[in-house]
Write an enzyme that holds these catalytic residues in place. Sequence first.
Site, PDB file in Angstrom:
ATOM      1  NE  ARG A   9      -2.771  -2.348   3.382  1.00 19.43           N
ATOM      2  CZ  ARG A   9      -3.421  -2.530   4.523  1.00 19.43           C
ATOM      3  NH1 ARG A   9      -3.518  -1.520   5.396  1.00 19.43           N
ATOM      4  NH2 ARG A   9      -3.942  -3.689   4.820  1.00 19.43           N
ATOM      5  CG  ASP A  58      -0.133   5.368   4.632  1.00 20.16           C
ATOM      6  OD1 ASP A  58      -1.049   4.538   4.731  1.00 20.16           O
ATOM      7  OD2 ASP A  58       0.912   5.322   5.313  1.00 20.16           O
ATOM      8  NE  ARG A  83       3.972   9.566   6.261  1.00 15.60           N
ATOM      9  CZ  ARG A  83       2.648   9.536   6.377  1.00 15.60           C
ATOM     10  NH1 ARG A  83       1.950   8.579   5.763  1.00 15.60           N
ATOM     11  NH2 ARG A  83       2.033  10.442   7.093  1.00 15.60           N
TER      12      ARG A  83
END
Lengths: 244, 244
Positions: free
Chosen positions: B50, B52, B197
């Site tokens: 995935r 975000d 992140r």
Amino acid sequence: MHTIKLVLEYDGTNYAGWQIQPNGISVQQVVEEALARLLKEPVRVHSSGRTDAGVHARGMVAAFTTAKGLPMRAFSDGLNALLPPDIAVMEALEAPDGFNPRFDAAGKHYRYTIHRGERRSPLCRHYVWHARETLDLAAMEKGASHMVGEHDFASFRTAGCAARTTVRRIDAVDLALEGDLLHIDVKGSGFLRNMVRIMVGTLVEVGRGRRSADDVALLFRYPGERFAGPTAPPQGLCLMEVYY
Amino acid sequence: MHTIKLVLEYDGTNYAGWQIQPNGISVQQVVEEALARLLKEPVRVHSSGRTDAGVHARGMVAAFTTAKGLPMRAFSDGLNALLPPDIAVMEALEAPDGFNPRFDAAGKHYRYTIHRGERRSPLCRHYVWHARETLDLAAMEKGASHMVGEHDFASFRTAGCAARTTVRRIDAVDLALEGDLLHIDVKGSGFLRNMVRIMVGTLVEVGRGRRSADDVALLFRYPGERFAGPTAPPQGLCLMEVYY
């Protein structure tokens, strides 16, 4: 009175260009409204020139006058807090009385960026012209060399261009590769309406082999009589710097 | 059946992330809908993982199966004509039967970009984190060196992360300057949710002097017990490539 000089960066994607006009929101209008909020008085901003809808700027220069003696930080960080995310003041400084961003400008640097990748790039779609075909860079450089110098650019302007004289001095037309991107850096004393975009459209015709590099010279020998190339789309163009 | 592998580029600004979900439009949904229009049958697309909301990709890998034997150009140029401007197929090729973009992946390359300029930049606002403060790059590089290798990254994931194991191998965390931009290139075998992140958020704390470079090593000595830095904002992150 104080004369304040602003250096502005903006993403032109969502604007109808720099200049205030009846249809659509202009960068000038948004800057003037933010300044009016900051200064609590109506403000008229003068710029070094216009940019068309969709054209960007890293170094647009604008100026205004005010009687209020605010610190320069109010016109940079303070104004930035009032401007939308796609417009920002990069520099604010007090200019001499009578500073005129348009008439005092000695020259400008525009950059036009072409994306040569086989497929369109979502990440740079707002900032490049996707020219899918193979471009002959050597021919484009030769064509560009014909543009440098003082010439009559009457073939390189749109119908709506109101300039009285069409002779301009171009100091450099440089091509530079950066991965799939081709930057065309144009520096000159002054520009007619859409002149850079028509210069780029003409060079791309040369790069595609639809026009010879030497044909560019004929556009200056018969100004306004021979047709230049099409106007390259706006989103590839960025006003990089205005020289004083 | 044919198994088709797609390499996708997308601008994540206007999407709720890669994966289909009830609130907001996902990249996966848009790709599946375009494929369904092309193939005139429902299509389920599986990806390497995935991204975000707001995170971008230059090289997301996805795959699907179909009984229809279309030429590969239908899945690149053909699909691109059906996809919106912010999503594009960069490459389409037939993969071996049973190809699984997630489980067959050997590693990934993410790039996080920080803008170090004094003022926010309208032109790169969707693709960078504007960290206005001066960053100590030498300290950040030292902190980054502690991240390379096989470690327990339990401190580097969000609450919602469902991974059963938290040991991952990071092959490189490289810092590179490009004008006002600082690129942090992270390559590794696998990543927990928000791991890159949080790695970046931790390195920025180091760069700001709020955390020592050697403190990063403690996050691996006491996994899940000591707090890593904050999660850097999504728009600076881009999935560059998936290795097979």
